[in-house]
Design a protein around this motif. Structure first.
Motif, short mmCIF file in Angstrom:
data_model
loop_
_atom_site.label_atom_id
_atom_site.label_comp_id
_atom_site.label_asym_id
_atom_site.label_seq_id
_atom_site.Cartn_x
_atom_site.Cartn_y
_atom_site.Cartn_z
N PHE A 50 -10.10 -6.20 -1.37
CA PHE A 50 -8.74 -5.92 -1.82
C PHE A 50 -7.81 -7.08 -1.50
O PHE A 50 -6.99 -7.48 -2.33
CB PHE A 50 -8.23 -4.63 -1.17
CG PHE A 50 -6.88 -4.19 -1.68
CD1 PHE A 50 -6.78 -3.42 -2.82
CD2 PHE A 50 -5.71 -4.53 -1.01
CE1 PHE A 50 -5.55 -3.00 -3.30
CE2 PHE A 50 -4.48 -4.13 -1.48
CZ PHE A 50 -4.39 -3.36 -2.62
N VAL A 51 -7.92 -7.65 -0.31
CA VAL A 51 -7.08 -8.79 0.06
C VAL A 51 -7.34 -9.97 -0.87
O VAL A 51 -6.41 -10.65 -1.33
CB VAL A 51 -7.34 -9.18 1.53
CG1 VAL A 51 -6.69 -10.53 1.85
CG2 VAL A 51 -6.81 -8.11 2.46
N ALA A 52 -8.62 -10.23 -1.17
CA ALA A 52 -8.95 -11.32 -2.09
C ALA A 52 -8.39 -11.06 -3.48
O ALA A 52 -7.89 -11.97 -4.16
CB ALA A 52 -10.46 -11.52 -2.14
N ALA A 53 -8.48 -9.81 -3.94
CA ALA A 53 -7.94 -9.46 -5.25
C ALA A 53 -6.43 -9.64 -5.28
O ALA A 53 -5.87 -10.15 -6.26
CB ALA A 53 -8.32 -8.02 -5.61
N MET A 54 -5.76 -9.23 -4.22
CA MET A 54 -4.30 -9.37 -4.16
C MET A 54 -3.89 -10.84 -4.20
O MET A 54 -2.88 -11.20 -4.82
CB MET A 54 -3.77 -8.71 -2.89
CG MET A 54 -3.81 -7.19 -2.91
SD MET A 54 -2.87 -6.50 -4.31
CE MET A 54 -1.30 -7.31 -4.10
N ARG A 55 -4.67 -11.68 -3.54
CA ARG A 55 -4.36 -13.12 -3.57
C ARG A 55 -4.46 -13.66 -4.99
O ARG A 55 -3.60 -14.43 -5.44
CB ARG A 55 -5.32 -13.87 -2.65
CG ARG A 55 -4.99 -15.35 -2.51
CD ARG A 55 -6.00 -16.07 -1.63
NE ARG A 55 -6.11 -15.43 -0.33
CZ ARG A 55 -7.20 -14.81 0.11
NH1 ARG A 55 -8.27 -14.72 -0.68
NH2 ARG A 55 -7.23 -14.28 1.31
N GLN A 56 -5.48 -13.24 -5.70
CA GLN A 56 -5.64 -13.67 -7.09
C GLN A 56 -4.46 -13.21 -7.95
O GLN A 56 -3.93 -13.97 -8.76
CB GLN A 56 -6.95 -13.10 -7.66
CG GLN A 56 -7.14 -13.38 -9.15
CD GLN A 56 -8.29 -12.56 -9.73
OE1 GLN A 56 -8.92 -11.76 -9.05
NE2 GLN A 56 -8.55 -12.75 -11.01
N ILE A 57 -4.04 -11.97 -7.75
CA ILE A 57 -2.95 -11.42 -8.55
C ILE A 57 -1.64 -12.14 -8.23
O ILE A 57 -0.90 -12.55 -9.14
CB ILE A 57 -2.80 -9.91 -8.28
CG1 ILE A 57 -4.05 -9.14 -8.74
CG2 ILE A 57 -1.54 -9.35 -8.95
CD1 ILE A 57 -4.30 -9.18 -10.22
N ARG A 58 -1.34 -12.31 -6.96
CA ARG A 58 -0.06 -12.90 -6.57
C ARG A 58 0.06 -14.36 -7.01
O ARG A 58 1.15 -14.84 -7.32
CB ARG A 58 0.13 -12.81 -5.05
CG ARG A 58 0.43 -11.41 -4.55
CD ARG A 58 0.99 -11.46 -3.14
NE ARG A 58 0.09 -12.14 -2.22
CZ ARG A 58 -0.82 -11.53 -1.47
NH1 ARG A 58 -0.96 -10.22 -1.54
NH2 ARG A 58 -1.57 -12.20 -0.64
#
Length: 387
Positions: free
Chosen positions: A127-135
């Motif tokens: 989830f943290v990695a996905a959030m980094r991609q999104i942001r």
């Protein structure tokens, strides 16, 4: 997946003892020569393909688009709003929508239900990695900036929530070479939790965004298979290898399942998914297991193997053994690895259709995120008949 199964069944029938038979680690197959038998295979693929759904089920196709590209709908949303005028600057001392939403993105997952659900499924790092991609995506920033009115802002929140969930699933693919069993009711729950964390609360406004992309996805079969040949092999090899090994030397798997049955009490409902269902069916046909009062197969290839005269436990034309327990066979029309048993075993098997609202490949495991499946199975266990 077993933990999900155990939790859902205990909620419905607290007295159940749910026992696993995890055979994959010690009986599963691998490529003994590193894939030397596979053309153009170099063993360097980093993940299995998310897969594109080519059915006419538009709802499933929309998620297939996001499986392939989590940012797809945000790209579409940014593109269709790019020609609009930008919003006026906020009044002094008033924080604008874009600023507030970026702060909310930075604070996810927070400490509430979303954080607890992620921890329960060991999804914090993906989830943290996905959030980094999104942001960090310029597309996301553009889509946020173009949201001028409340309806558009809610659409951005919903689209963001779905993108974050899809990106999290894709991170699991990248890290673990496995499809995350997150679909149906559970996936909807995660989208709602993320959307709530972004200050939203209305579902359903996203549907008009992805129709075009979903229809395009259904035309991309040739491209997908060509582009993902090597990772597709990585993703499918374990299942195909296990099936071939079982049909050649299946005694050890049947013995493992029989051992779990014998360790339980006499009142056993034996539930087998996919190849586990094939082996469980064979057990009923080959030997006597009086402790089993009901057989349940889920997404099973057993009926097809029997029709091909390839089922180890019974040859075509042979009589069924006496004393077989009732058999309930669950299938989904969109799960192409599930087959009908009642026409092949008349008078013994009962077919139970469920709709997992997924396309392949996720439809094959989505039974275990489908509350209707659990409701039906509870009826089978409680009364021996499917409600």
């Amino acid at each position: 997946m077993f933990e999900i199964f155990q939790e859902r069944m205990r909620k419905r029938m607290a007295q159940l003892v749910v026992m696993p038979c995890g055979w994959g680690e010690f009986l599963g197959t691998s490529l003994a020569f590193g894939g030397a038998s596979i053309p153009d295979y170099d063993g360097k693929a980093s993940f299995a393909p998310a897969g594109l759904d080519f059915t006419e089920d538009l709802k499933a196709a929309k998620w297939a688009v996001l499986d392939a590209d989590p940012l797809h709908d945000l790209r579409f949303l940014a593109a269709v709003t790019a020609t609009r005028r930008t919003t006026a600057p906020p009044l002094p001392g008033v924080r604008g929508f874009a600023e507030v939403l970026r702060d909310q993105l930075a604070e996810l997952p927070g400490t509430g239900d979303l954080a607890a659900e992620l921890a329960a499924r060991d999804l914090e790092l993906p989830f943290v990695a996905a959030m980094r991609q999104i942001r960090e995506s310029p597309v996301v920033s553009q889509a946020i900036r173009q949201a001028l009115e409340p309806a558009g802002q809610e659409k951005v929140r919903t689209t963001l929530a779905r993108a974050i969930v899809a990106a999290t699933c894709r991170e699991v693919l990248l890290r673990e070479h496995a499809v995350l069993p997150l679909h149906g009711d559970t996936r909807k729950r995660f989208v709602e939790l993320v959307q709530h964390g972004l200050g939203g609360g209305q579902l359903g406004v996203w549907d008009d965004v992805a129709d075009f992309g979903a229809r395009v996805a259904k035309r991309l079969g040739g491209w997908a298979l060509e582009r993902w040949r090597v990772p597709f092999t990585d993703g499918s090899q374990p299942a195909m290898g296990d099936i071939v090994r079982y049909l050649t030397r299946g005694d050890d798997l049947r013995a493992a399942i029989a051992g779990v049955v014998e360790a339980a009490d006499d009142d056993v409902v034996l539930v087998g998914h996919s190849l586990g269902g094939v082996a469980s069916l064979d057990l009923m046909l080959i030997g006597s297991l009086p402790a089993v009062r009901t057989l349940v197969t889920v997404g099973s290839q057993g009926p097809l193997l029997f029709e091909l005269d390839a089922l180890p436990g019974l040859a075509v034309g042979a009589d069924l053994p006496a004393g077989l327990p009732p058999w309930f066979n669950y299938y989904d029309r969109k799960d192409v690895l599930s087959y009908l048993a009642a026409p092949i075993f008349p008078g013994w098997a009962v077919d139970v259709e469920v709709d997992n609202e997924e396309g392949m490949p996720t439809a094959h495991s989505a039974y275990f995120d489908n509350n209707k499946f659990y409701d039906s199975l509870a009826g089978v266990i409680d009364g021996g008949t499917e409600p």
